[in-house]
Design an enzyme around this catalytic site. Structure first.
Site, PDB file in Angstrom:
ATOM      1  N   LYS A  10      13.493  37.513   6.307  1.00 12.67           N
ATOM      2  CA  LYS A  10      13.732  38.576   5.328  1.00 12.67           C
ATOM      3  C   LYS A  10      14.756  38.058   4.316  1.00 12.67           C
ATOM      4  O   LYS A  10      15.581  37.192   4.633  1.00 12.67           O
ATOM      5  CB  LYS A  10      14.252  39.860   5.981  1.00 12.67           C
ATOM      6  CG  LYS A  10      15.616  39.747   6.679  1.00 12.67           C
ATOM      7  CD  LYS A  10      16.798  39.906   5.764  1.00 12.67           C
ATOM      8  CE  LYS A  10      18.084  39.691   6.508  1.00 12.67           C
ATOM      9  NZ  LYS A  10      19.263  39.541   5.601  1.00 12.67           N
ATOM     10  N   ALA A  96      21.505  32.288  12.298  1.00 14.63           N
ATOM     11  CA  ALA A  96      22.743  32.836  11.710  1.00 14.63           C
ATOM     12  C   ALA A  96      22.829  32.467  10.234  1.00 14.63           C
ATOM     13  O   ALA A  96      23.857  31.996   9.738  1.00 14.63           O
ATOM     14  CB  ALA A  96      23.969  32.319  12.466  1.00 14.63           C
ATOM     15  N   LEU A  99      18.975  35.355   7.114  1.00 15.41           N
ATOM     16  CA  LEU A  99      17.523  35.506   6.913  1.00 15.41           C
ATOM     17  C   LEU A  99      16.887  36.358   8.001  1.00 15.41           C
ATOM     18  O   LEU A  99      15.663  36.458   8.080  1.00 15.41           O
ATOM     19  CB  LEU A  99      16.856  34.120   6.866  1.00 15.41           C
ATOM     20  CG  LEU A  99      17.274  33.218   5.703  1.00 15.41           C
ATOM     21  CD1 LEU A  99      16.669  31.826   5.858  1.00 15.41           C
ATOM     22  CD2 LEU A  99      16.866  33.826   4.349  1.00 15.41           C
ATOM     23  N   GLY A 100      17.719  36.972   8.847  1.00 14.40           N
ATOM     24  CA  GLY A 100      17.220  37.904   9.860  1.00 14.40           C
ATOM     25  C   GLY A 100      16.355  37.253  10.926  1.00 14.40           C
ATOM     26  O   GLY A 100      15.446  37.884  11.467  1.00 14.40           O
ATOM     27  N   SER A 103      16.429  39.108  14.216  1.00 13.35           N
ATOM     28  CA  SER A 103      15.887  40.459  14.013  1.00 13.35           C
ATOM     29  C   SER A 103      14.377  40.411  13.829  1.00 13.35           C
ATOM     30  O   SER A 103      13.642  41.237  14.363  1.00 13.35           O
ATOM     31  CB  SER A 103      16.538  41.084  12.775  1.00 13.35           C
ATOM     32  OG  SER A 103      17.950  41.104  12.931  1.00 13.35           O
ATOM     33  N   SER A 104      13.908  39.415  13.095  1.00 13.15           N
ATOM     34  CA  SER A 104      12.460  39.312  12.868  1.00 13.15           C
ATOM     35  C   SER A 104      11.738  38.936  14.154  1.00 13.15           C
ATOM     36  O   SER A 104      10.641  39.445  14.441  1.00 13.15           O
ATOM     37  CB  SER A 104      12.161  38.277  11.767  1.00 13.15           C
ATOM     38  OG  SER A 104      10.844  38.454  11.278  1.00 13.15           O
ATOM     39  N   ASP A 136      18.890  45.100  11.320  1.00 11.69           N
ATOM     40  CA  ASP A 136      17.889  44.520  10.411  1.00 11.69           C
ATOM     41  C   ASP A 136      16.478  44.651  10.967  1.00 11.69           C
ATOM     42  O   ASP A 136      15.503  44.370  10.269  1.00 11.69           O
ATOM     43  CB  ASP A 136      18.177  43.013  10.224  1.00 11.69           C
ATOM     44  CG  ASP A 136      18.801  42.731   8.867  1.00 11.69           C
ATOM     45  OD1 ASP A 136      19.228  41.595   8.645  1.00 11.69           O
ATOM     46  OD2 ASP A 136      18.847  43.654   8.029  1.00 11.69           O
TER      47      ASP A 136
HETATM   48  C1  LIG Z   1      23.953  41.882   6.702  1.00 14.14           C
HETATM   49  C2  LIG Z   1      22.480  42.133   6.941  1.00 14.14           C
HETATM   50  C3  LIG Z   1      21.783  42.539   5.658  1.00 14.14           C
HETATM   51  O1  LIG Z   1      20.387  42.536   5.789  1.00 14.14           O
HETATM   52  O2  LIG Z   1      21.771  40.991   7.403  1.00 14.14           O
HETATM   53  P1  LIG Z   1      22.210  39.544   7.961  1.00 14.14           P
HETATM   54  O3  LIG Z   1      23.256  38.966   7.106  1.00 14.14           O
HETATM   55  O4  LIG Z   1      22.684  39.790   9.358  1.00 14.14           O
HETATM   56  O5  LIG Z   1      20.936  38.759   7.896  1.00 14.14           O
HETATM   57  C4  LIG Z   1      22.294  43.236   7.998  1.00 14.14           C
HETATM   58  O6  LIG Z   1      22.832  44.461   7.517  1.00 14.14           O
HETATM   59  C5  LIG Z   1      22.894  42.939   9.359  1.00 14.14           C
HETATM   60  O7  LIG Z   1      21.888  43.154  10.311  1.00 14.14           O
HETATM   61  P2  LIG Z   1      22.040  42.513  11.773  1.00 14.14           P
HETATM   62  O8  LIG Z   1      22.224  41.039  11.639  1.00 14.14           O
HETATM   63  O9  LIG Z   1      20.922  43.016  12.605  1.00 14.14           O
HETATM   64  O10 LIG Z   1      23.434  43.101  12.223  1.00 14.14           O
HETATM   65  P3  LIG Z   1      23.775  43.812  13.613  1.00 14.14           P
HETATM   66  O11 LIG Z   1      23.645  42.796  14.694  1.00 14.14           O
HETATM   67  O12 LIG Z   1      23.061  45.087  13.720  1.00 14.14           O
HETATM   68  O13 LIG Z   1      25.322  44.164  13.350  1.00 14.14           O
HETATM   69  C6  LIG Z   1      26.318  43.160  13.544  1.00 14.14           C
HETATM   70  C7  LIG Z   1      27.648  43.815  13.200  1.00 14.14           C
HETATM   71  O14 LIG Z   1      27.726  43.954  11.775  1.00 14.14           O
HETATM   72  C8  LIG Z   1      28.362  45.170  11.436  1.00 14.14           C
HETATM   73  N1  LIG Z   1      27.468  46.010  10.631  1.00 14.14           N
HETATM   74  C9  LIG Z   1      26.121  45.802  10.633  1.00 14.14           C
HETATM   75  C10 LIG Z   1      25.310  46.601   9.837  1.00 14.14           C
HETATM   76  C11 LIG Z   1      25.906  47.632   9.076  1.00 14.14           C
HETATM   77  N2  LIG Z   1      25.166  48.453   8.305  1.00 14.14           N
HETATM   78  N3  LIG Z   1      27.259  47.814   9.103  1.00 14.14           N
HETATM   79  C12 LIG Z   1      28.048  47.020   9.869  1.00 14.14           C
HETATM   80  O15 LIG Z   1      29.273  47.195   9.869  1.00 14.14           O
HETATM   81  C13 LIG Z   1      28.742  45.847  12.742  1.00 14.14           C
HETATM   82  O16 LIG Z   1      30.046  45.464  13.101  1.00 14.14           O
HETATM   83  C14 LIG Z   1      27.766  45.231  13.719  1.00 14.14           C
HETATM   84  O17 LIG Z   1      28.264  45.238  15.052  1.00 14.14           O
HETATM   85  N1  LIG Z   2      15.459  35.017  18.718  1.00 13.69           N
HETATM   86  C1  LIG Z   2      16.626  34.694  18.113  1.00 13.69           C
HETATM   87  N2  LIG Z   2      16.628  33.931  16.996  1.00 13.69           N
HETATM   88  C2  LIG Z   2      17.794  33.633  16.365  1.00 13.69           C
HETATM   89  N3  LIG Z   2      19.013  34.050  16.768  1.00 13.69           N
HETATM   90  C3  LIG Z   2      19.045  34.801  17.883  1.00 13.69           C
HETATM   91  C4  LIG Z   2      17.873  35.176  18.588  1.00 13.69           C
HETATM   92  N4  LIG Z   2      18.247  35.957  19.646  1.00 13.69           N
HETATM   93  C5  LIG Z   2      19.580  36.063  19.585  1.00 13.69           C
HETATM   94  N5  LIG Z   2      20.085  35.348  18.567  1.00 13.69           N
HETATM   95  C6  LIG Z   2      21.518  35.233  18.204  1.00 13.69           C
HETATM   96  O1  LIG Z   2      21.724  35.988  16.999  1.00 13.69           O
HETATM   97  C7  LIG Z   2      22.657  35.322  16.142  1.00 13.69           C
HETATM   98  C8  LIG Z   2      22.073  35.020  14.766  1.00 13.69           C
HETATM   99  O2  LIG Z   2      21.021  35.889  14.503  1.00 13.69           O
HETATM  100  P1  LIG Z   2      20.126  35.646  13.185  1.00 13.69           P
HETATM  101  O3  LIG Z   2      19.213  36.810  13.112  1.00 13.69           O
HETATM  102  O4  LIG Z   2      19.552  34.260  13.177  1.00 13.69           O
HETATM  103  O5  LIG Z   2      21.229  35.732  12.020  1.00 13.69           O
HETATM  104  P2  LIG Z   2      21.038  36.415  10.587  1.00 13.69           P
HETATM  105  O6  LIG Z   2      20.816  37.878  10.876  1.00 13.69           O
HETATM  106  O7  LIG Z   2      22.315  36.117   9.893  1.00 13.69           O
HETATM  107  O8  LIG Z   2      19.862  35.766   9.952  1.00 13.69           O
HETATM  108  C9  LIG Z   2      22.988  34.015  16.772  1.00 13.69           C
HETATM  109  O9  LIG Z   2      24.269  34.169  17.375  1.00 13.69           O
HETATM  110  C10 LIG Z   2      21.916  33.807  17.839  1.00 13.69           C
HETATM  111  O10 LIG Z   2      22.461  33.145  18.970  1.00 13.69           O
END
Ligand SMILES: C[C@@](CO)(OP(=O)(O)O)[C@H](O)COP(=O)(O)OP(=O)(O)OC[C@H]1O[C@@H](n2ccc(N)nc2=O)[C@H](O)[C@@H]1O
Ligand SMILES: Nc1ncnc2c1ncn2[C@@H]1O[C@H](COP(=O)(O)OP(=O)(O)O)[C@@H](O)[C@H]1O
Length: 285
Positions: A10, A96, A99-100, A103-104, A136
């Site tokens: 994503k 990390a 790009l999710g 989550s994806s 996400d």
């Molecule tokens: C920032 C975003 C933007 O798309 O993506 P990534 O950078 O992770 O890809 C997302 O909101 C991230 O989604 P995700 O990676 O699933 O985060 P989560 O594991 O749910 O949350 C990790 C931590 O980030 C904080 N968090 C997350 C989402 C949100 N709306 N508010 C928050 O404050 C919280 O402390 C949570 O415990």
């Molecule tokens: N299937 C998975 N793929 C990638 N990361 C994962 C997965 N399951 C758990 N994780 C943990 O989630 C964290 C990063 O998640 P990721 O979704 O790759 O990051 P972001 O949301 O920033 O793209 C890492 O600490 C990784 O160890």
């Protein structure tokens, strides 16, 4: 029987942090889309009541710390199937990265188990179940250009996908912790992109208008801590990208190019600075 599910990356075309909520999360307003760089999951039912994850990425957890495990576990607890599941994960997405990837993968596991055992779960039901695993995941379950609000749990698909273009993804050799970024930002000092302008530009299929408004509130913090992210963004623009913006909490930066030749030029130039450079297309949905 085996089920194959793709887990596309994503991207955040717009990410605005509005305020910190009473539950400790942040209220967000985002425009998100998916690109044709994906992980691949192969799910197979097994007779023992286990969740087994095998992957070609040796750095990932394969126990309940993996988002895939958590997704299957919550589906098992909710829909009560007794068989186990083995998942073979081909990991193509950087970890990390913003790009999710996790989550994806979890979203693909939700869809895959639903198909494997004919559970009849709706997208809405799975999205609701998914939020505690990752905010996400609801977007990744829908997987189409959408306005995403709340903590990331309210997904409103747009009537048109984002205008087709080429995208260069560059992930600097650092890992950014999403929880840490959100714990460190001061909402009052953040920039706020015009999400509604991006929304209307996409609804009007106006690429030139859309690229004027891309933005991400989290850029300032991540770029302050990791100057390489700002350096990559500036280099993308210097080599001719139409626009560039950090995805999610970073560190990946995405460059948009209408012309493939320009995208190839930007990608080749950035390979001089980073190892992880991907030339991708928007998923037309
Ligand atoms: C920032 C975003 C933007 O798309 O993506 P990534 O950078 O992770 O890809 C997302 O909101 C991230 O989604 P995700 O990676 O699933 O985060 P989560 O594991 O749910 O949350 C990790 C931590 O980030 C904080 N968090 C997350 C989402 C949100 N709306 N508010 C928050 O404050 C919280 O402390 C949570 O415990
Ligand atoms: N299937 C998975 N793929 C990638 N990361 C994962 C997965 N399951 C758990 N994780 C943990 O989630 C964290 C990063 O998640 P990721 O979704 O790759 O990051 P972001 O949301 O920033 O793209 C890492 O600490 C990784 O160890």
């Amino acid at each position: 029987m085996e089920i194959i599910e793709k887990a596309p990356a994503k991207i955040n075309l717009g990410l605005d942090v509005l305020y910190k909520r009473d539950d400790g999360y942040h209220e967000l307003e985002m425009i998100m889309a998916s690109v044709d760089l994906s992980d691949r999951l192969i799910l197979t039912a097994i007779p023992t009541d286990d969740i087994i994850i095998k992957t070609d990425n040796g750095f990932l957890p394969v126990d309940r710390k993996n988002n895939i495990y958590q997704a299957i576990d919550i589906m098992k607890k909710t829909y009560g199937f007794t068989q186990g599941v083995e998942v073979n994960l081909k990991k193509n997405l950087p970890v990390a990265a913003g790009l999710g990837g996790g989550s994806s993968d979890a979203a693909a596991a939700f869809r895959g188990v639903n198909r494997l055992f004919n559970l009849g779960a709706t997208l809405e039901e799975m999205a609701k179940l998914s939020v505690p695993i990752g905010t996400d995941i609801p977007y990744c379950l829908y997987g189409q250009t959408a306005l995403v609000t709340g903590v990331g749990d309210r997904v409103t698909p747009l009537s048109h996908p984002m205008p087709q273009c080429w995208i260069v993804l560059v992930k600097p050799k650092i890992s950014v912790s999403t929880p840490r970024v959100f714990s460190k930002i001061q909402v009052d000092s953040l920039s706020h992109p015009n999400i509604k302008a991006i929304y209307h530009a996409i609804e009007n299929q106006d690429y030139q208008e859309m690229i004027q408004h891309l933005g991400n509130s989290l850029e300032s913090y991540t770029m302050e801590v990791f100057p390489i992210v700002k350096y990559v963004k500036n280099k993308m623009l210097e080599f001719g990208a139409d626009a560039a913006v950090m995805s999610g909490s970073g560190p990946t930066v995405l460059a948009l190019c209408k012309k493939r030749s320009r995208a190839v030029h930007v990608a080749n130039a950035l390979k001089g600075f980073c190892d992880e450079v991907y030339l991708v297309r928007t998923l037309n949905r």
